[in-house]
Design a protein around this motif. Structure first.
Motif, PDB file in Angstrom:
ATOM      1  N   ILE A   1      -7.264  -4.504   4.144  1.00  0.00           N
ATOM      2  CA  ILE A   1      -6.087  -3.691   4.477  1.00  0.00           C
ATOM      3  C   ILE A   1      -5.877  -3.660   5.994  1.00  0.00           C
ATOM      4  CG2 ILE A   1      -5.243  -1.305   4.557  1.00  0.00           C
ATOM      5  CD1 ILE A   1      -4.804  -2.308   1.866  1.00  0.00           C
TER       6      ILE A   1
ATOM      7  N   GLN B   1      -4.564  -6.936   7.193  1.00  0.00           N
ATOM      8  CA  GLN B   1      -3.163  -7.104   6.820  1.00  0.00           C
ATOM      9  C   GLN B   1      -2.233  -6.314   7.743  1.00  0.00           C
ATOM     10  OE1 GLN B   1      -1.262  -8.864   4.368  1.00  0.00           O
ATOM     11  NE2 GLN B   1      -3.132 -10.065   4.591  1.00  0.00           N
TER      12      GLN B   1
ATOM     13  N   THR C   1      -6.198   7.549  -1.296  1.00  0.00           N
ATOM     14  CA  THR C   1      -5.137   6.556  -1.471  1.00  0.00           C
ATOM     15  C   THR C   1      -5.306   5.419  -0.472  1.00  0.00           C
ATOM     16  OG1 THR C   1      -3.647   8.302  -2.161  1.00  0.00           O
ATOM     17  CG2 THR C   1      -2.639   6.211  -1.553  1.00  0.00           C
ATOM     18  N   PHE C   2      -5.497   5.787   0.784  1.00  0.00           N
ATOM     19  CA  PHE C   2      -5.526   4.751   1.804  1.00  0.00           C
ATOM     20  C   PHE C   2      -6.841   3.970   1.829  1.00  0.00           C
ATOM     21  CE2 PHE C   2      -5.869   2.936   6.046  1.00  0.00           C
ATOM     22  CZ  PHE C   2      -4.626   2.305   6.140  1.00  0.00           C
TER      23      PHE C   2
ATOM     24  N   LEU D   1      -7.616   3.438  -3.211  1.00  0.00           N
ATOM     25  CA  LEU D   1      -6.655   2.836  -4.130  1.00  0.00           C
ATOM     26  C   LEU D   1      -5.956   1.631  -3.508  1.00  0.00           C
ATOM     27  CD1 LEU D   1      -5.141   6.063  -5.727  1.00  0.00           C
ATOM     28  CD2 LEU D   1      -7.024   4.628  -6.531  1.00  0.00           C
ATOM     29  N   LEU D   2      -5.481   1.802  -2.270  1.00  0.00           N
ATOM     30  CA  LEU D   2      -4.797   0.703  -1.591  1.00  0.00           C
ATOM     31  C   LEU D   2      -5.719  -0.514  -1.437  1.00  0.00           C
ATOM     32  CD1 LEU D   2      -1.872   0.938  -0.784  1.00  0.00           C
ATOM     33  CD2 LEU D   2      -2.561   1.318   1.575  1.00  0.00           C
ATOM     34  N   PRO D   3      -6.965  -0.314  -0.962  1.00  0.00           N
ATOM     35  CA  PRO D   3      -7.883  -1.462  -0.870  1.00  0.00           C
ATOM     36  C   PRO D   3      -8.125  -2.146  -2.215  1.00  0.00           C
ATOM     37  CG  PRO D   3      -8.718   0.326   0.452  1.00  0.00           C
ATOM     38  CD  PRO D   3      -7.524   0.864  -0.282  1.00  0.00           C
TER      39      PRO D   3
ATOM     40  N   GLY E   1      -6.061  -2.193  -4.725  1.00  0.00           N
ATOM     41  CA  GLY E   1      -4.820  -2.918  -4.989  1.00  0.00           C
ATOM     42  C   GLY E   1      -4.766  -4.223  -4.214  1.00  0.00           C
ATOM     43  N   MET E   2      -5.163  -4.154  -2.950  1.00  0.00           N
ATOM     44  CA  MET E   2      -5.174  -5.338  -2.087  1.00  0.00           C
ATOM     45  C   MET E   2      -6.107  -6.408  -2.650  1.00  0.00           C
ATOM     46  SD  MET E   2      -4.071  -6.469   0.907  1.00  0.00           S
ATOM     47  CE  MET E   2      -4.369  -8.190   1.254  1.00  0.00           C
TER      48      MET E   2
END
Lengths: 280, 287
Positions: free
Chosen positions: A127, A130, B24-25, B28-30, B32-33
């Protein structure tokens, strides 16, 4: 309660003692071996005793940036500890009522505990790259560690509030206290002992974390990363000396927390209240 | 602030929001990534965005990967069984044989303290024990049980499991002890009065009532062992592979899409196992 101990007591007692030896034996062994003489190796026999390997640690760094990494780990541990305590209290208070999405959030918190740490490490690293941000122990490393310490803190707070008697709060409210006063004068003192536990977990889990920091700490290592790096290229008891020092450091941190906990308990006993009994 | 707090729902949301934001940051986001990346393509030198199943095809087609998954399961099952026996026995001793609360707390703390020190150091500390010239080999040779040093003590699957048990048995002790302490002692009295033997009390009263704790401990141990890579790497001297090491090797080779696909499969496996385990216990009730 009194009376002769059954045979099973001695069998299980022996099992328990063996378990403790298993737990502590290896650590005590490297504790002893870190006092090896200058000619000594990684195993017994001891070739004399000396402080040689500890001195080595304090001299100019032939073995990497130990003190720098210690400072980083300590700072990070403090940051994670404070965040974990504050957010666990807030989260614990939030979960006292059901709210839309509370079940989903609960399962996300549980998932955070069981998701393999290397996934968090890899994902957070990705992340950041990115977004074009540099990974750094105080940003990405900090966040990655929180995904491990927060669920622990929250679980403790959930357990505490599950057994929390709201009568004290209602009494305060009846006497005209506002929400903030109820929290500051009633709730916070009652949950204080558990918060000491949350803080201890927050700090030590962060201070010892390896996998979650591996891909998120950037160019500067935290202490566990530094130590692991040493295992591949350092083959002298200096490794044990470092191990002994960090273990002693961890033990003193634990001791500080125990003393604080006892102090809180005694203070409470002195003011003659039985509030919070059964929460420990 | 005061008026806002009047709406209980809004207040709860406000209080929970920092946790939501962080998870979330940073969770979940990781994830998803990683999931997105697992469909990307890669060459030897670069990776490129795509939506293809190459990485998964390779994973499910490779017999090496299958063997590594089986090894990872094996580690999890063996470690689970050993830590369960240790955790249950230790908790049982503390609950039913230690007579005062003070001693229970003190002995429980003594069990907990090593868990709060560094895992890496605790792994390193097995070296003088298990090494070729280590204490274990010296003892075995002194006793005349073997002529040559035993080679499989350190840097072997044995060492990996030993370290897992050493590092994670606490995760079994704590929840089991926690549930056992809440068993009403009069139930045991009643069983004894009704003529149950010690063994019958154990199997018909104590074990059923301890099940939630056993489940929670099992979830921890299985999740930690399945997701591990560093213990396996260090204790096997890089000679044994598990899924975590597969992922970290791919990362080392900058093969991110392949690492991501393996990570997704590992994640699904762990979550399915845990979901099955959760069928046996309502975790929210047990806290």
């Amino acid at each position: 309660m009194e009376g002769k101990r059954p045979t099973s007591f001695y069998v299980l007692g022996a099992f328990f003692v063996t378990f403790l030896i298993f737990l502590y034996g290896p650590t005590i062994t490297i504790g002893i071996l870190s006092f090896q003489g200058p000619q000594g190796g990684l195993t017994f026999p001891m070739r004399g005793t000396s402080l040689h390997w500890f001195r080595e640690l304090f001299q100019t760094q032939a073995v990497g940036d130990i003190w720098g990494s210690f400072r980083r780990s300590f700072t990070l541990g403090m940051m994670v500890m404070v965040t974990t305590v504050v957010l666990s209290i807030m989260g614990g208070m939030a979960f006292r009522r059901r709210f839309a999405g509370s079940t989903v959030l609960f399962y996300i918190i549980m998932a955070s505990l069981v998701i393999p740490s290397i996934l968090v490490s890899l994902g957070v690293g990705l992340i950041f790259s990115q977004l074009g941000w540099d990974v750094h122990w105080a940003t990405s490393g900090y966040g990655a560690q929180l995904t491990w310490t927060l669920p622990f803190g929250l679980l403790i707070m959930f357990a505490v509030f599950n057994r929390f008697n709201p009568a004290y709060e209602e009494a305060a409210r009846d006497q005209g206290a506002n929400e903030w006063q109820v929290f500051a004068h009633i709730v916070l003192p009652l949950i204080a002992p558990s918060l000491i536990g949350v803080a201890l977990f927050g700090f030590t889990l962060s201070y010892d974390e390896f996998a979650r920091t591996l891909l998120t700490s950037g160019s500067r290592n935290t202490l566990p990363l530094e130590i692991f790096g040493m295992t591949t290229n350092v083959t002298t008891p200096v490794l044990y000396a470092l191990g002994t020092l960090t273990t002693v450091f961890s033990l003193s941190i634990i001791l500080v927390f125990i003393v604080v906990a006892l102090w809180v308990q005694r203070r409470r006993a002195r003011f003659g209240s039985d509030a919070g009994k059964g929460m420990v | 602030m005061h008026r806002f707090m009047r709406s209980p729902m809004a207040a709860s949301w406000a209080l929970a929001s920092p946790v939501v934001l962080i998870l979330t940051f940073f969770l979940l986001l990781p994830i998803g990534m990683i999931t997105a990346l697992s469909f990307w393509g890669s060459t030897e030198f670069s990776i490129y965005p795509a939506f293809q199943f190459d990485n998964y095809e390779y994973l499910f087609g490779s017999s090496v990967v299958r063997a590594v998954f089986i090894k990872t399961f094996t580690f999890a099952v063996i470690t689970w069984a050993i830590t369960l026996v240790i955790g249950f026995t230790v908790a049982y001793f503390l609950t039913f044989h230690v007579r005062t609360l003070t001693w229970q707390v003190v002995l429980f703390m003594v069990c907990t303290i090593p868990f709060l020190t560094s895992n890496i150091i605790r792994m390193i500390s097995w070296v003088p024990f298990l090494g070729r010239n280590g204490i274990a080999n010296k003892t075995l040779m002194d006793l005349g049980l073997t002529q040559e040093p035993v080679e499989w003590l350190l840097f072997s699957e044995f060492a990996v499991i030993l370290a897992f048990v050493h590092l994670y048995s606490l995760f079994m002790v704590v929840p089991i002890f926690n549930t056992m302490m809440r068993i009403d002692k009069s139930l045991i009295e009643a069983a004894r009065d009704a003529g149950a033997s010690g063994f019958q009390i154990l199997t018909n009263v104590v074990i059923p009532l301890t099940k939630p704790g056993i489940m929670i401990g099992s979830i921890f141990v299985v999740a930690l062992v399945m997701g591990d890579f560093i213990t396996v790497r260090f204790m096997s001297g890089s000679q044994v592979a598990n899924v975590g090491r597969l992922i970290s090797n791919d990362i080392g080779l900058l093969q991110y899409p392949s690492a991501a696909a393996t990570a997704v499969v590992l994640l699904c496996t762990v979550l399915i196992i845990i979901a099955i385990m959760l069928k046996f216990v309502d975790i929210r009730k047990e806290l």
